[in-house]
Scaffold this motif. Structure first.
Motif: not given
Length: 497
Positions: A449-469
């Motif tokens: 997947y592109t960096q843009r797609h990965v960034r969108e997925m990570l942002a969604r997981l961050f909102e759900a509290g599943l990842v930190d940044r």
């Protein structure tokens, strides 16, 4: 054999003399056993008084009967149909056929059972075939028919209907060729008739028992029923969707949704749970090779202990005492069974809408309710029964009075959101290979997947509290609660934090 030596006759005489008889609904077909008694039917008699003849079985039964009946000089079903059009075939006139078939006694019917491919209803099927063909011929000739109801069924639903003088009702499915016959018992000599049913539909009961009227008495008001179930038995119902989810055919089963829901319930209680669904849905859910990414990690069998189907729930206590259960989807047999059931009662059931808004143009939808909502209610009450139980119901096809008891999704809320393949792949990668910056994660061989797609997925997981940044860019992304998160779906159970 000496008189009185026949075990069947002895048991029959004993039954007639007994004060209390416990039997099958078919025993009500014997007027000797019915006369003077109070009849109590525990739940609807179902199809006890109804028989379906596929086209080939119908032809065999009629041909077998005619070939052994020497009072009519015809021996095939096609001659019967021709007689309806021509009024005379092989020296047999239509009036003669009707008169002869209408006069056949019970003894003659019983001998048909002893023949290969024979059936006790063969004479009536033969008569019905003639009368139906006679009715259908009016559509070809343009002649006006006296039976406007049957004409409406033919025009709108490809069904036909006729009632014989002996009380047998017949619905002919003109598409499949199936002949549906119903001969309810004669209960006129009974002292009283009582039907017990937790989810009654009066229109269905009346037809199956051959009654013109039936007095429906609800022992507990709807509010009282809900109070009893919630406060005295301890039911906690959780509705997990606003869709009907018709799962009878298996074609509409959302595997990812069901997988995610079962995984979430399993994780909530830390043990596998029993489920009720359709047989076709089970086959779809438990396919050996899932066609979606990550549906087998872990396999769905780890979340489930036992499975029951909608079709085998009657009188089942297998899940009694189970404190947690899941009902997946609702049963819907297709339009034809509902329309045929309604046709027996004088209703042309014309389909309108779909899903939870499906309707057949009949006030209060008794036939749809009978096949769908009432079956869902019966499934719910297989769990717990006399002890507390939490039941997750993955359909909105719940009777109105019972739905008020359930915790329901908020307006617009999605209880089970299936993850797209990209989101699933990112979760899997973070679990196995840890975190990093977007460009590092996107460059992994496990992701395409592109960096843009990965960034969108990570942002969604961050909102759900599943990842930190980290606080500043370029962000360093690290797994937080991914170990307990489902790869397949994001599930938010009503009533659960």
């Amino acid at each position: 054999m000496e008189e009185g030596d026949c075990p069947y006759v002895e048991q029959r005489e004993a039954a007639q003399d007994a004060d209390v008889l416990i039997g099958h609904p078919t025993h009500a077909l014997s007027q000797d056993l019915v006369a003077g008694r109070v009849l109590i039917f525990d739940e609807s008699p179902g199809d006890a008084y109804q028989t379906v003849f596929p086209a080939t079985a119908r032809t065999r039964a009629v041909n077998q009967f005619l070939q052994g009946y020497d009072k009519l000089d015809i021996n095939r079903i096609d001659q019967v149909e021709a007689l309806a059009l021509l009024n005379e075939v092989g020296g047999v006139e239509s009036e003669e056929l009707v008169e002869e078939l209408s006069s056949i006694d019970a003894a003659t019917r019983q001998t048909e059972v002893l023949k290969s491919n024979g059936h006790a209803e063969a004479p009536s099927i033969t008569l019905a075939t003639f009368l139906l063909k006679k009715q259908q011929s009016t559509d070809l000739t343009g002649n006006q028919t006296n039976d406007t109801y049957a004409a409406s069924l033919r025009q709108n639903l490809d069904l036909d209907y006729v009632q014989l003088a002996d009380g047998m009702s017949v619905v002919d499915d003109l598409n499949s060729g199936e002949l549906h016959i119903r001969r309810p018992p004669d209960l006129s000599d009974a002292s009283a008739i009582v039907g017990l049913d937790g989810t009654p539909q009066v229109a269905v009961w009346k037809g199956k028992l051959g009654l013109d009227e039936m007095d429906h008495r609800q022992l507990l008001c709807d509010s009282c029923r809900r109070t009893y179930l919630a406060e005295y038995v301890g039911y906690d119902l959780v509705q997990t969707t606003t869709a009907s989810n018709p799962y009878s055919s298996g074609n509409h089963v959302n595997r990812a949704q069901c997988y995610g829901l079962l995984e979430a319930v399993h994780d909530e209680y830390n043990h596998p749970v029993p489920i009720i669904t359709s047989q076709k849905a089970e086959e779809r859910l438990f396919e050996s090779t899932p066609n979606e990414a990550y549906l087998g990690e872990p396999p769905i069998t780890e979340f489930v202990t036992d499975i029951k189907h909608y079709g085998d729930l009657k009188s089942s206590n297998e899940f009694e005492g189970k404190p947690v259960g899941v009902v997946l989807g609702s049963p819907h047999p297709g339009d034809a069974p509902i329309q045929i059931a309604a046709a027996f009662e004088g209703y042309p059931a014309l389909r309108e809408g779909k899903g939870i808004d499906l309707d057949y143009g009949i006030k209060d939808s008794p036939f749809l309710q009978h096949f769908r909502e009432d079956k869902v209610a019966q499934a719910i009450f297989r769990f717990g029964r006399s002890s507390p139980a939490t039941v997750y119901v993955h359909t909105a096809a719940i009777p109105d009075w019972l739905q008020e008891l359930a915790q329901q999704p908020n307006d617009g809320e999605t209880v089970v959101r299936t993850r797209k393949d990209g989101e699933r792949a990112v979760i899997k990668s973070l679990r196995n290979e840890g975190g990093g910056e977007v460009k590092e994660i996107a460059a992994r061989a496990s992701l395409d997947y592109t960096q843009r797609h990965v960034r969108e997925m990570l942002a969604r997981l961050f909102e759900a509290g599943l990842v930190d940044r980290t606080d500043s860019q370029p962000y360093e992304w690290t797994p937080a609660n991914l170990v307990s998160a489902s790869i397949v779906a994001d599930v938010s159970l009503p009533g659960k934090d």
